[in-house]
Write an enzyme that holds these catalytic residues in place. Structure first.
Site, mmCIF file in Angstrom:
data_model
loop_
_atom_site.group_PDB
_atom_site.id
_atom_site.type_symbol
_atom_site.label_atom_id
_atom_site.label_comp_id
_atom_site.label_asym_id
_atom_site.label_seq_id
_atom_site.Cartn_x
_atom_site.Cartn_y
_atom_site.Cartn_z
ATOM 1 N N ASP A 34 0.902 -1.049 0.086
ATOM 2 C CA ASP A 34 -0.130 0.084 -0.030
ATOM 3 C C ASP A 34 0.963 1.169 -0.134
ATOM 4 O O ASP A 34 1.833 1.350 0.840
ATOM 5 C CB ASP A 34 -1.029 0.089 1.338
ATOM 6 C CG ASP A 34 -1.955 0.978 1.128
ATOM 7 O OD1 ASP A 34 -1.609 2.361 1.089
ATOM 8 O OD2 ASP A 34 -3.051 0.443 1.131
ATOM 9 N N ILE A 35 0.559 2.191 -1.021
ATOM 10 C CA ILE A 35 1.420 3.413 -0.888
ATOM 11 C C ILE A 35 1.174 4.173 0.472
ATOM 12 O O ILE A 35 1.810 5.408 0.667
ATOM 13 C CB ILE A 35 1.081 4.010 -2.207
ATOM 14 C CG1 ILE A 35 -0.290 4.730 -2.571
ATOM 15 C CG2 ILE A 35 1.534 3.272 -3.369
ATOM 16 C CD1 ILE A 35 -0.607 5.623 -3.550
ATOM 17 N N ASN A 91 -13.380 -2.992 2.907
ATOM 18 C CA ASN A 91 -14.361 -1.980 2.855
ATOM 19 C C ASN A 91 -15.485 -2.211 1.783
ATOM 20 O O ASN A 91 -14.981 -2.527 0.638
ATOM 21 C CB ASN A 91 -13.826 -0.647 2.925
ATOM 22 C CG ASN A 91 -12.728 -0.289 3.907
ATOM 23 O OD1 ASN A 91 -12.977 -0.605 5.252
ATOM 24 N ND2 ASN A 91 -11.858 0.514 3.616
ATOM 25 N N GLU A 99 -12.868 3.764 -1.116
ATOM 26 C CA GLU A 99 -12.350 4.812 -2.203
ATOM 27 C C GLU A 99 -12.168 4.165 -3.523
ATOM 28 O O GLU A 99 -12.293 4.890 -4.371
ATOM 29 C CB GLU A 99 -11.092 5.308 -1.411
ATOM 30 C CG GLU A 99 -11.484 6.122 -0.047
ATOM 31 C CD GLU A 99 -10.125 6.741 0.503
ATOM 32 O OE1 GLU A 99 -8.964 6.772 -0.135
ATOM 33 O OE2 GLU A 99 -10.220 7.491 1.555
ATOM 34 N N HIS A 104 -10.911 -5.182 -2.667
ATOM 35 C CA HIS A 104 -9.621 -5.398 -2.349
ATOM 36 C C HIS A 104 -9.428 -5.656 -0.835
ATOM 37 O O HIS A 104 -10.401 -5.011 -0.189
ATOM 38 C CB HIS A 104 -8.639 -4.133 -2.783
ATOM 39 C CG HIS A 104 -9.096 -2.877 -2.288
ATOM 40 N ND1 HIS A 104 -10.128 -2.300 -2.731
ATOM 41 C CD2 HIS A 104 -8.580 -2.050 -1.259
ATOM 42 C CE1 HIS A 104 -10.115 -1.091 -2.196
ATOM 43 N NE2 HIS A 104 -9.607 -0.861 -0.943
ATOM 44 N N HIS A 106 -7.166 -5.339 2.643
ATOM 45 C CA HIS A 106 -6.068 -4.881 3.244
ATOM 46 C C HIS A 106 -5.286 -5.717 4.017
ATOM 47 O O HIS A 106 -6.302 -6.268 5.210
ATOM 48 C CB HIS A 106 -6.400 -3.446 3.946
ATOM 49 C CG HIS A 106 -6.967 -2.400 3.094
ATOM 50 N ND1 HIS A 106 -6.099 -1.334 2.691
ATOM 51 C CD2 HIS A 106 -8.155 -1.971 2.689
ATOM 52 C CE1 HIS A 106 -6.856 -0.375 2.106
ATOM 53 N NE2 HIS A 106 -7.972 -0.817 2.032
#
Length: 110
Positions: A34-35, A91, A99, A104, A106
């Protein structure tokens, strides 16, 4: 309303239009850092099919879902080399904080 956009950042990563630090990849899933990490280790795990959220994934192709979840397990084992406790978060929808409308997970490890 389906918000899936074939030009979302994850779709672009899958098409290699955007470079990423790939941690795991097979025919069903891809995982990369993750960035904007929220933990010591923060990876994203995404399906290689166009699902906008986990609800669509769960309601979709059951064979793909099974293979994708096996790939998620393989990615976790590869990334979580010390076999530590971890969080796996998805989410589902705008009101849940989603978003990017490409399903996806996490993966967070402190």
């Amino acid at each position: 309303m389906n918000k899936y956009d074939t030009n979302n950042i994850f779709a672009k990563i899958l098409r290699t239009e955007i470079p990423s630090d790939m941690l795991y990849e097979d025919e069903y899933a891809a995982s990369f850092k993750d960035i904007n990490p929220q933990a010591k280790i923060h990876a994203l795990i995404i399906p290689k099919k166009e699902y906008q959220n986990i609800s669509e994934l769960l309601d979709g192709d059951k064979e793909f879902l099974s293979n994708f979840m096996k790939s998620v397990s393989k990615a976790i084992k590869k990334i979580n080399v010390k076999n530590e406790d971890f969080q796996l978060i998805a989410n589902n929808g705008e009101n849940a904080g989603q978003e990017i409308f490409h399903m996806h997970f996490h993966l967070l490890i402190d």
